[in-house]
Design a protein around this motif. Structure first.
Motif, short mmCIF file in Angstrom:
data_model
loop_
_atom_site.label_atom_id
_atom_site.label_comp_id
_atom_site.label_asym_id
_atom_site.label_seq_id
_atom_site.Cartn_x
_atom_site.Cartn_y
_atom_site.Cartn_z
N SER A 186 -1.91 -3.03 2.18
CA SER A 186 -1.64 -1.82 1.82
C SER A 186 -0.06 -1.39 2.11
O SER A 186 -0.12 -0.41 1.80
CB SER A 186 -2.45 -0.60 2.16
N ARG A 187 0.31 -1.94 2.59
CA ARG A 187 1.42 -2.00 3.09
C ARG A 187 2.62 -2.10 2.28
O ARG A 187 3.01 -3.73 1.79
CB ARG A 187 2.32 -2.66 4.48
N LYS A 188 3.30 -1.17 1.44
CA LYS A 188 4.54 -1.92 0.57
C LYS A 188 5.91 -1.92 0.79
O LYS A 188 6.74 -1.61 1.97
CB LYS A 188 4.46 -0.87 -0.14
N ASN A 189 6.66 -2.92 1.01
CA ASN A 189 7.95 -2.93 0.94
C ASN A 189 8.19 -3.82 1.97
O ASN A 189 9.41 -2.81 2.95
CB ASN A 189 9.11 -1.83 0.51
N VAL A 190 8.01 -4.23 3.10
CA VAL A 190 7.77 -4.76 4.09
C VAL A 190 9.09 -6.21 4.02
O VAL A 190 8.78 -6.87 3.79
CB VAL A 190 6.55 -5.59 4.63
N SER A 191 9.99 -5.67 5.12
CA SER A 191 11.21 -6.48 4.92
C SER A 191 10.77 -7.56 5.20
O SER A 191 9.51 -8.09 6.11
CB SER A 191 12.27 -6.02 6.12
N ARG A 192 11.72 -8.87 5.05
CA ARG A 192 11.46 -9.95 5.25
C ARG A 192 11.35 -10.78 7.12
O ARG A 192 10.84 -11.16 7.56
CB ARG A 192 12.94 -10.94 4.75
N ARG A 193 12.61 -10.22 7.04
CA ARG A 193 12.91 -9.74 8.71
C ARG A 193 11.17 -9.41 9.56
O ARG A 193 10.72 -10.36 10.88
CB ARG A 193 13.82 -9.17 9.36
N GLU A 194 11.03 -8.79 9.23
CA GLU A 194 9.32 -8.21 9.67
C GLU A 194 8.03 -9.15 9.33
O GLU A 194 7.72 -8.98 10.36
CB GLU A 194 9.15 -6.73 8.99
N ILE A 195 8.37 -8.70 8.66
CA ILE A 195 6.50 -10.45 7.72
C ILE A 195 7.11 -11.46 8.41
O ILE A 195 6.35 -12.33 9.46
CB ILE A 195 7.08 -10.96 6.17
N VAL A 196 8.37 -12.16 8.77
CA VAL A 196 9.11 -13.23 9.34
C VAL A 196 8.51 -13.33 11.16
O VAL A 196 7.64 -14.28 11.22
CB VAL A 196 10.17 -14.10 9.11
N SER A 197 8.82 -12.20 11.61
CA SER A 197 8.22 -12.21 12.62
C SER A 197 6.90 -11.89 13.18
O SER A 197 6.72 -12.49 14.12
CB SER A 197 8.94 -10.49 13.35
N GLU A 198 6.43 -11.19 11.74
CA GLU A 198 4.43 -11.12 12.19
C GLU A 198 3.95 -12.83 11.96
O GLU A 198 2.79 -12.70 12.87
CB GLU A 198 4.50 -10.13 10.94
N ILE A 199 4.11 -12.94 11.29
CA ILE A 199 3.65 -14.44 10.95
C ILE A 199 4.52 -15.37 12.48
O ILE A 199 3.57 -16.35 12.62
CB ILE A 199 4.92 -15.53 9.93
N LYS A 200 5.49 -15.49 12.95
CA LYS A 200 5.70 -15.92 14.40
C LYS A 200 4.85 -16.06 14.85
O LYS A 200 4.34 -16.47 16.18
CB LYS A 200 7.35 -15.83 14.24
N ARG A 201 4.42 -14.09 14.98
CA ARG A 201 3.97 -13.87 16.29
C ARG A 201 2.23 -14.22 16.42
O ARG A 201 0.86 -14.23 16.38
CB ARG A 201 3.65 -11.98 16.23
N GLY A 202 2.05 -14.59 15.16
CA GLY A 202 0.37 -15.89 14.67
C GLY A 202 -0.39 -14.20 14.02
O GLY A 202 -1.62 -14.17 14.00
N GLU A 203 0.30 -12.59 13.86
CA GLU A 203 -0.03 -12.03 12.71
C GLU A 203 -0.89 -12.07 11.70
O GLU A 203 -1.52 -11.91 10.71
CB GLU A 203 0.03 -10.49 12.52
N HIS A 204 -0.41 -13.29 10.50
CA HIS A 204 -0.76 -13.75 9.86
C HIS A 204 -1.40 -15.77 9.64
O HIS A 204 -0.09 -16.45 9.46
CB HIS A 204 0.44 -13.72 8.81
N PRO A 205 -2.44 -15.57 9.74
CA PRO A 205 -2.74 -17.04 10.17
C PRO A 205 -2.96 -18.42 9.07
O PRO A 205 -2.79 -19.71 8.89
CB PRO A 205 -3.68 -17.17 10.85
N ASP A 206 -2.79 -17.80 7.84
CA ASP A 206 -2.24 -18.49 6.75
C ASP A 206 -1.34 -18.67 6.02
O ASP A 206 -1.45 -18.68 4.32
CB ASP A 206 -3.75 -17.96 4.90
N ALA A 207 -0.01 -18.00 6.41
CA ALA A 207 0.94 -18.08 6.11
C ALA A 207 1.98 -18.89 7.56
O ALA A 207 1.49 -18.71 8.68
CB ALA A 207 1.86 -17.10 6.00
N HIS A 208 3.43 -19.40 7.37
CA HIS A 208 3.84 -19.80 7.77
C HIS A 208 5.57 -19.65 7.00
O HIS A 208 5.39 -18.55 6.31
CB HIS A 208 3.97 -21.80 7.31
N VAL A 209 6.56 -19.55 7.84
CA VAL A 209 8.00 -19.62 7.57
C VAL A 209 9.01 -21.09 6.94
O VAL A 209 8.60 -22.14 8.02
CB VAL A 209 8.20 -18.79 8.96
N VAL A 210 9.64 -20.82 6.37
CA VAL A 210 10.54 -21.99 5.78
C VAL A 210 11.50 -21.27 5.83
O VAL A 210 12.01 -19.75 5.67
CB VAL A 210 10.02 -22.02 4.58
N ASN A 211 12.11 -22.31 5.86
CA ASN A 211 13.89 -21.76 6.80
C ASN A 211 14.88 -22.64 5.10
O ASN A 211 14.76 -23.64 5.28
CB ASN A 211 14.80 -22.83 7.59
#
Length: 71
Positions: A22-47
């Protein structure tokens, strides 16, 4: 599981923001940080060219990809 949807709102349709549940317009930097913290186990970060982006982990489905087309 919270779905992550890329907004394709940056230059060349890159994702600068994402919709996350339900969260809209989450910045790329914020979602990348959340993924790195393990908050989205079905996602990963690519460079790509020095920028980090969210990606879904590989599976057989195309309907849950970050860059799926919005209806």
């Amino acid at each position: 599981m919270t779905k992550i949807i890329g907004r394709n709102d940056g230059p060349g349709s890159r994702n600068e923001h994402y919709d996350v549940g339900s969260r809209k317009n989450v910045s790329r930097r914020e979602i990348v940080s959340e993924i790195k913290r393990g908050e989205h186990p079905d996602a990963h970060v690519v460079n790509i060219n020095g920028r980090e982006y969210a990606r879904d982990n590989p599976d057989r489905s195309t309907t849950d990809n970050v860059n799926r087309r919005k209806p």
